[in-house]
Design a protein around this motif. Structure first.
Motif, PDB file in Angstrom:
ATOM      1  N   THR A  62     -32.253   9.744  37.580  1.00 50.49           N
ATOM      2  CA  THR A  62     -30.968  10.098  36.969  1.00 50.49           C
ATOM      3  C   THR A  62     -30.633   9.084  35.879  1.00 50.49           C
ATOM      4  O   THR A  62     -30.977   7.899  35.983  1.00 50.49           O
ATOM      5  N   TRP A  63     -29.962   9.582  34.843  1.00 47.29           N
ATOM      6  CA  TRP A  63     -29.533   8.769  33.717  1.00 47.29           C
ATOM      7  C   TRP A  63     -28.052   8.994  33.499  1.00 47.29           C
ATOM      8  O   TRP A  63     -27.614  10.132  33.342  1.00 47.29           O
ATOM      9  N   PRO A  64     -27.264   7.931  33.475  1.00 46.53           N
ATOM     10  CA  PRO A  64     -25.826   8.110  33.201  1.00 46.53           C
ATOM     11  C   PRO A  64     -25.613   8.436  31.723  1.00 46.53           C
ATOM     12  O   PRO A  64     -26.516   8.276  30.894  1.00 46.53           O
ATOM     13  N   ASN A  65     -24.414   8.889  31.398  1.00 47.29           N
ATOM     14  CA  ASN A  65     -24.061   9.079  29.995  1.00 47.29           C
ATOM     15  C   ASN A  65     -24.104   7.733  29.279  1.00 47.29           C
ATOM     16  O   ASN A  65     -23.899   6.684  29.890  1.00 47.29           O
ATOM     17  N   ILE A  66     -24.362   7.775  27.989  1.00 46.69           N
ATOM     18  CA  ILE A  66     -24.398   6.565  27.170  1.00 46.69           C
ATOM     19  C   ILE A  66     -23.123   6.527  26.332  1.00 46.69           C
ATOM     20  O   ILE A  66     -22.716   7.545  25.764  1.00 46.69           O
ATOM     21  N   VAL A  67     -22.502   5.353  26.274  1.00 53.90           N
ATOM     22  CA  VAL A  67     -21.265   5.172  25.516  1.00 53.90           C
ATOM     23  C   VAL A  67     -21.514   4.161  24.400  1.00 53.90           C
ATOM     24  O   VAL A  67     -21.983   3.054  24.650  1.00 53.90           O
ATOM     25  N   PHE A  68     -21.216   4.571  23.171  1.00 61.17           N
ATOM     26  CA  PHE A  68     -21.307   3.722  21.996  1.00 61.17           C
ATOM     27  C   PHE A  68     -19.898   3.278  21.644  1.00 61.17           C
ATOM     28  O   PHE A  68     -19.000   4.102  21.556  1.00 61.17           O
ATOM     29  N   ARG A  69     -19.712   1.971  21.406  1.00 63.24           N
ATOM     30  CA  ARG A  69     -18.379   1.450  21.082  1.00 63.24           C
ATOM     31  C   ARG A  69     -18.452   0.497  19.900  1.00 63.24           C
ATOM     32  O   ARG A  69     -19.497  -0.040  19.595  1.00 63.24           O
ATOM     33  N   ARG A  70     -17.278   0.282  19.341  1.00 62.99           N
ATOM     34  CA  ARG A  70     -17.086  -0.715  18.294  1.00 62.99           C
ATOM     35  C   ARG A  70     -17.915  -0.413  17.057  1.00 62.99           C
ATOM     36  O   ARG A  70     -18.610  -1.259  16.530  1.00 62.99           O
ATOM     37  N   GLY A  71     -17.811   0.821  16.603  1.00 59.04           N
ATOM     38  CA  GLY A  71     -18.468   1.195  15.369  1.00 59.04           C
ATOM     39  C   GLY A  71     -17.614   2.180  14.613  1.00 59.04           C
ATOM     40  O   GLY A  71     -16.558   2.592  15.076  1.00 59.04           O
ATOM     41  N   LYS A 136      -1.933  -4.249  13.754  1.00 61.14           N
ATOM     42  CA  LYS A 136      -3.268  -4.665  14.177  1.00 61.14           C
ATOM     43  C   LYS A 136      -4.085  -5.145  12.993  1.00 61.14           C
ATOM     44  O   LYS A 136      -4.057  -4.545  11.929  1.00 61.14           O
ATOM     45  N   LYS A 137      -4.828  -6.201  13.219  1.00 61.33           N
ATOM     46  CA  LYS A 137      -5.694  -6.756  12.181  1.00 61.33           C
ATOM     47  C   LYS A 137      -7.170  -6.443  12.462  1.00 61.33           C
ATOM     48  O   LYS A 137      -8.033  -6.837  11.713  1.00 61.33           O
ATOM     49  N   GLU A 138      -7.456  -5.746  13.579  1.00 63.59           N
ATOM     50  CA  GLU A 138      -8.827  -5.446  13.943  1.00 63.59           C
ATOM     51  C   GLU A 138      -9.383  -4.310  13.084  1.00 63.59           C
ATOM     52  O   GLU A 138      -8.647  -3.486  12.558  1.00 63.59           O
ATOM     53  N   ALA A 139     -10.691  -4.274  12.970  1.00 62.85           N
ATOM     54  CA  ALA A 139     -11.366  -3.207  12.231  1.00 62.85           C
ATOM     55  C   ALA A 139     -11.201  -1.885  12.972  1.00 62.85           C
ATOM     56  O   ALA A 139     -11.034  -1.861  14.197  1.00 62.85           O
ATOM     57  N   LEU A 140     -11.232  -0.794  12.231  1.00 62.00           N
ATOM     58  CA  LEU A 140     -11.184   0.532  12.855  1.00 62.00           C
ATOM     59  C   LEU A 140     -12.453   0.743  13.665  1.00 62.00           C
ATOM     60  O   LEU A 140     -13.538   0.365  13.236  1.00 62.00           O
ATOM     61  N   GLU A 141     -12.299   1.343  14.845  1.00 64.17           N
ATOM     62  CA  GLU A 141     -13.437   1.552  15.734  1.00 64.17           C
ATOM     63  C   GLU A 141     -13.413   2.946  16.315  1.00 64.17           C
ATOM     64  O   GLU A 141     -12.346   3.512  16.564  1.00 64.17           O
ATOM     65  N   GLU A 142     -14.601   3.493  16.533  1.00 69.73           N
ATOM     66  CA  GLU A 142     -14.766   4.778  17.203  1.00 69.73           C
ATOM     67  C   GLU A 142     -15.565   4.555  18.475  1.00 69.73           C
ATOM     68  O   GLU A 142     -16.274   3.564  18.611  1.00 69.73           O
ATOM     69  N   GLU A 143     -15.448   5.506  19.387  1.00 67.20           N
ATOM     70  CA  GLU A 143     -16.227   5.477  20.619  1.00 67.20           C
ATOM     71  C   GLU A 143     -16.844   6.850  20.798  1.00 67.20           C
ATOM     72  O   GLU A 143     -16.177   7.872  20.594  1.00 67.20           O
ATOM     73  N   LEU A 144     -18.112   6.895  21.151  1.00 64.08           N
ATOM     74  CA  LEU A 144     -18.850   8.141  21.333  1.00 64.08           C
ATOM     75  C   LEU A 144     -19.566   8.103  22.668  1.00 64.08           C
ATOM     76  O   LEU A 144     -20.169   7.093  23.025  1.00 64.08           O
ATOM     77  N   GLU A 145     -19.484   9.209  23.424  1.00 62.75           N
ATOM     78  CA  GLU A 145     -20.207   9.320  24.687  1.00 62.75           C
ATOM     79  C   GLU A 145     -21.129  10.520  24.614  1.00 62.75           C
ATOM     80  O   GLU A 145     -20.725  11.596  24.178  1.00 62.75           O
ATOM     81  N   ILE A 146     -22.386  10.314  25.035  1.00 62.44           N
ATOM     82  CA  ILE A 146     -23.375  11.391  25.002  1.00 62.44           C
ATOM     83  C   ILE A 146     -24.031  11.566  26.363  1.00 62.44           C
ATOM     84  O   ILE A 146     -24.118  10.620  27.156  1.00 62.44           O
TER      85      ILE A 146
END
Length: 159
Positions: A62-71, A136-146
């Protein structure tokens, strides 16, 4: 001796970002990837007369979903891909999921590719956009789950 790489972040074999591609199309570059793992289940076989142990054999992987962050994605490729695998795009394809081939590539601060994981049968299951605030002074970020059906790893040779 001080390395010329010390001021750039140190070891050239350490990834500083992760490229995600689908069917050869760049989806985005992220600073964080979670869920790149596999678990091999086991089944137990109890042998008659053998009370000292139980045989364990490998079972389903089994493989869990992968989550991409901070992009932040740089094109509409992500949303084009999402529209093909959900909503009207999915319905227009006769409610058949068109699974793609994905790849996660670890990249050094110099742009060299360290290792790649080829993902089988990927499709997006969640996207979260940036949070907006003038405070907020942080960069804009997206999160993606596949979701996916496993992966193979490939190491790139040093230049």
């Amino acid at each position: 001796m001080v390395s010329s790489l010390d001021h750039l972040g140190g070891d050239p074999a350490i990834a500083s970002r992760f490229l995600f591609e689908v069917d050869g199309v760049e989806i985005g570059i992220f600073k964080e990837v979670r869920g790149l793992e596999v678990t091999v289940g086991t089944e137990e076989i109890k042998e008659g007369g053998q009370n000292g142990y139980v045989h364990k054999i490998p079972a389903r992987m089994t493989w869990p979903n992968i989550v991409f962050r901070r992009g932040l994605t740089q094109s509409d490729a992500l949303f084009d891909w999402m529209s093909k695998s959900s909503g009207e795009g999915f319905a227009g394809n006769g409610n058949k999921l068109s699974r793609s081939t994905g790849a996660i590539t670890a990249i050094t601060h110099t742009g060299a590719r360290l290792r790649s994981w080829q993902l089988q049968a990927v499709f997006p299951v969640r996207w979260k956009g940036p949070e907006f605030s003038i405070d907020k002074k942080e960069a804009l970020e997206e999160e993606l789950e596949i979701a996916h059906h496993g992966f193979k790893s490939k190491t790139f040779s040093a230049p």
